[in-house]
Design a protein around this motif. Sequence first.
Motif, PDB file in Angstrom:
ATOM      1  N   ASN A   1      47.926  31.017  20.917  1.00 41.21           N
ATOM      2  CA  ASN A   1      47.260  32.317  20.878  1.00 41.21           C
ATOM      3  C   ASN A   1      47.155  32.854  22.308  1.00 41.21           C
ATOM      4  OD1 ASN A   1      45.801  34.594  20.266  1.00 41.21           O
ATOM      5  ND2 ASN A   1      43.938  33.509  19.636  1.00 41.21           N
ATOM      6  N   PRO A   2      48.156  33.611  22.762  1.00 39.92           N
ATOM      7  CA  PRO A   2      48.130  34.079  24.157  1.00 39.92           C
ATOM      8  C   PRO A   2      46.901  34.895  24.510  1.00 39.92           C
ATOM      9  CG  PRO A   2      50.292  34.442  23.160  1.00 39.92           C
ATOM     10  CD  PRO A   2      49.369  34.047  22.045  1.00 39.92           C
ATOM     11  N   GLY A   3      46.293  35.538  23.531  1.00 47.12           N
ATOM     12  CA  GLY A   3      45.116  36.338  23.816  1.00 47.12           C
ATOM     13  C   GLY A   3      43.862  35.526  24.041  1.00 47.12           C
ATOM     14  N   ALA A   4      43.913  34.215  23.820  1.00 45.47           N
ATOM     15  CA  ALA A   4      42.720  33.371  23.981  1.00 45.47           C
ATOM     16  C   ALA A   4      42.987  32.236  24.951  1.00 45.47           C
ATOM     17  CB  ALA A   4      42.292  32.820  22.625  1.00 45.47           C
ATOM     18  N   ARG A   5      43.756  32.528  26.004  1.00 47.15           N
ATOM     19  CA  ARG A   5      44.097  31.475  26.955  1.00 47.15           C
ATOM     20  C   ARG A   5      42.922  31.151  27.867  1.00 47.15           C
ATOM     21  NH1 ARG A   5      49.341  33.449  29.958  1.00 47.15           N
ATOM     22  NH2 ARG A   5      48.007  35.293  30.125  1.00 47.15           N
ATOM     23  N   ASN A   6      42.773  29.850  28.154  1.00 41.80           N
ATOM     24  CA  ASN A   6      41.790  29.365  29.128  1.00 41.80           C
ATOM     25  C   ASN A   6      40.384  29.899  28.862  1.00 41.80           C
ATOM     26  OD1 ASN A   6      43.718  27.866  30.635  1.00 41.80           O
ATOM     27  ND2 ASN A   6      44.353  29.743  31.695  1.00 41.80           N
ATOM     28  N   ARG A   7      39.957  29.776  27.615  1.00 43.42           N
ATOM     29  CA  ARG A   7      38.579  30.130  27.265  1.00 43.42           C
ATOM     30  C   ARG A   7      37.662  28.946  27.550  1.00 43.42           C
ATOM     31  NH1 ARG A   7      38.217  34.668  23.864  1.00 43.42           N
ATOM     32  NH2 ARG A   7      39.879  36.084  24.530  1.00 43.42           N
ATOM     33  N   VAL A   8      36.478  29.230  28.005  1.00 46.31           N
ATOM     34  CA  VAL A   8      35.502  28.184  28.303  1.00 46.31           C
ATOM     35  C   VAL A   8      34.919  27.649  26.995  1.00 46.31           C
ATOM     36  CG1 VAL A   8      34.945  29.156  30.554  1.00 46.31           C
ATOM     37  CG2 VAL A   8      33.662  29.885  28.535  1.00 46.31           C
ATOM     38  N   PRO A   9      34.294  26.469  27.014  1.00 47.37           N
ATOM     39  CA  PRO A   9      33.692  25.934  25.788  1.00 47.37           C
ATOM     40  C   PRO A   9      32.683  26.891  25.165  1.00 47.37           C
ATOM     41  CG  PRO A   9      33.822  24.227  27.460  1.00 47.37           C
ATOM     42  CD  PRO A   9      34.243  25.506  28.123  1.00 47.37           C
ATOM     43  N   MET A  10      32.659  26.904  23.843  1.00 47.85           N
ATOM     44  CA  MET A  10      31.788  27.731  23.006  1.00 47.85           C
ATOM     45  C   MET A  10      32.169  29.205  23.025  1.00 47.85           C
ATOM     46  SD  MET A  10      30.078  25.390  21.651  1.00 47.85           S
ATOM     47  CE  MET A  10      29.105  26.463  20.601  1.00 47.85           C
TER      48      MET A  10
ATOM     49  N   ASP B   1      43.344  25.891  26.022  1.00 52.42           N
ATOM     50  CA  ASP B   1      44.205  25.542  27.152  1.00 52.42           C
ATOM     51  C   ASP B   1      44.985  26.767  27.616  1.00 52.42           C
ATOM     52  OD1 ASP B   1      46.056  25.908  25.165  1.00 52.42           O
ATOM     53  OD2 ASP B   1      46.678  23.810  25.048  1.00 52.42           O
ATOM     54  N   THR B   2      45.992  26.541  28.455  1.00 52.87           N
ATOM     55  CA  THR B   2      46.748  27.653  29.039  1.00 52.87           C
ATOM     56  C   THR B   2      47.615  28.393  28.027  1.00 52.87           C
ATOM     57  OG1 THR B   2      48.482  26.078  29.669  1.00 52.87           O
ATOM     58  CG2 THR B   2      46.796  26.585  31.308  1.00 52.87           C
ATOM     59  N   LEU B   3      47.827  27.801  26.856  1.00 53.73           N
ATOM     60  CA  LEU B   3      48.602  28.450  25.796  1.00 53.73           C
ATOM     61  C   LEU B   3      47.706  29.025  24.704  1.00 53.73           C
ATOM     62  CD1 LEU B   3      51.569  25.931  25.400  1.00 53.73           C
ATOM     63  CD2 LEU B   3      51.515  28.079  26.702  1.00 53.73           C
ATOM     64  N   GLY B   4      46.406  28.936  24.883  1.00 54.40           N
ATOM     65  CA  GLY B   4      45.480  29.460  23.899  1.00 54.40           C
ATOM     66  C   GLY B   4      45.217  28.530  22.733  1.00 54.40           C
ATOM     67  N   ARG B   5      45.645  27.282  22.826  1.00 52.64           N
ATOM     68  CA  ARG B   5      45.404  26.323  21.744  1.00 52.64           C
ATOM     69  C   ARG B   5      43.990  25.775  21.842  1.00 52.64           C
ATOM     70  NH1 ARG B   5      50.739  22.794  22.895  1.00 52.64           N
ATOM     71  NH2 ARG B   5      49.715  22.909  24.929  1.00 52.64           N
TER      72      ARG B   5
ATOM     73  N   LEU C   1      45.258  23.394  36.213  1.00 51.02           N
ATOM     74  CA  LEU C   1      44.095  24.266  36.428  1.00 51.02           C
ATOM     75  C   LEU C   1      42.795  23.480  36.295  1.00 51.02           C
ATOM     76  CD1 LEU C   1      45.290  27.387  34.385  1.00 51.02           C
ATOM     77  CD2 LEU C   1      45.450  27.026  36.853  1.00 51.02           C
ATOM     78  N   PHE C   2      42.811  22.227  36.732  1.00 49.67           N
ATOM     79  CA  PHE C   2      41.641  21.379  36.533  1.00 49.67           C
ATOM     80  C   PHE C   2      40.423  21.894  37.291  1.00 49.67           C
ATOM     81  CE2 PHE C   2      39.152  17.726  38.168  1.00 49.67           C
ATOM     82  CZ  PHE C   2      38.576  17.343  36.972  1.00 49.67           C
ATOM     83  N   ARG C   3      40.614  22.395  38.490  1.00 47.38           N
ATOM     84  CA  ARG C   3      39.464  22.843  39.283  1.00 47.38           C
ATOM     85  C   ARG C   3      38.810  24.081  38.683  1.00 47.38           C
ATOM     86  NH1 ARG C   3      41.305  22.200  45.662  1.00 47.38           N
ATOM     87  NH2 ARG C   3      41.666  19.928  45.596  1.00 47.38           N
ATOM     88  N   ILE C   4      39.606  24.913  38.038  1.00 44.51           N
ATOM     89  CA  ILE C   4      39.058  26.152  37.463  1.00 44.51           C
ATOM     90  C   ILE C   4      38.562  25.920  36.043  1.00 44.51           C
ATOM     91  CG2 ILE C   4      39.558  28.569  36.943  1.00 44.51           C
ATOM     92  CD1 ILE C   4      41.804  28.440  38.997  1.00 44.51           C
ATOM     93  N   PHE C   5      39.355  25.194  35.259  1.00 43.23           N
ATOM     94  CA  PHE C   5      38.999  24.930  33.855  1.00 43.23           C
ATOM     95  C   PHE C   5      39.019  23.407  33.617  1.00 43.23           C
ATOM     96  CE2 PHE C   5      41.286  29.017  33.930  1.00 43.23           C
ATOM     97  CZ  PHE C   5      40.254  29.856  33.516  1.00 43.23           C
ATOM     98  N   PRO C   6      37.982  22.705  34.036  1.00 47.31           N
ATOM     99  CA  PRO C   6      37.978  21.229  33.908  1.00 47.31           C
ATOM    100  C   PRO C   6      37.836  20.736  32.479  1.00 47.31           C
ATOM    101  CG  PRO C   6      35.857  21.996  34.728  1.00 47.31           C
ATOM    102  CD  PRO C   6      36.758  23.196  34.693  1.00 47.31           C
TER     103      PRO C   6
END
Length: 310
Positions: free
Chosen positions: A62-71, A93-97, A269-274
Amino acid sequence: MTAPASSSPVAETAVPLPAKPTVWRKLLRSPNVIVGIAIVLVMVFIGLIAPLIATSDPTAINPGARNRVPMATSTMRMDDGTRATVTHYMGTDTLGRDVFSRVVYGARVSIFIGISVAILSVSIGLVIGMAAGYFRWLDSIIMRIMDGLMAIPAILLAIAVVSLSRAGLASVIIAIVVPEVPRVVRLVRSVVLSVREEPYVEAAVTAGTPTLKLIIRHILPNTVAPLIVQGTFICASAILVEAILSFLGIGIPPDVPTWGNIMAEGRQLFRIFPHNILYPGIFLALTVLAVNMLGDGLRDTLDPKMEKRG
């Protein structure tokens, strides 16, 4: 002169000795066994009901939901054309999964690999170790081969085996089994060498007991307890090695959700999205810790030397 008064004999009652606790009672008294089994069963249960608790398809991009934070929430288009709001409990993750869905599905693969490697390693190592320990003319040949395999670091040997074949579940299992077999062979061989010198085994040989019957009846039962303990440690090691291979990109294909693949996807992207590494890492660490605790508890319970030491 009066005769001494006769005293009636006092009946002595035998005090029954306390019953020796059975193996199951000893296991239930071990905190390591209880905690280890509880965590392992939870992980297995999560893997079994993964289709029921997963919020979405673990491979859906889902490219529209890439790198979303928890919750965080996002809107996804379903197969029937409708749209649904999905809550990403562990982020994306980076692919929106959805990371949560991938983690719960990853429990299936990781635990299956651990159990499969343990069963295969113990089975193959048992046969080879019995042959090496009982037949003297095979001992030197087999052990030199096992020493050669053990001279190579396990992770390097696994990488070499995977590199010679296509990446997949079967190749990863074989790659982890190969370096684990020599350790089982050495364990079984040492047990067989000690048991074959026992008087009851020598008496059975003198009586003309067939070799196969002698091995199954007198030698094989003595290898069960140490093999169960060794199998638990192999299971924990296999789960960890599979995660390492997948993290390096040479294990399970990236489209298959495993804990190692999830962490490999999030390392850039561990430092930004751990959260992409944190949550699968917690599940991996808990599972390996639980299996090792179970192995320690089984060793303390089934090994007579450890029981006397306690």
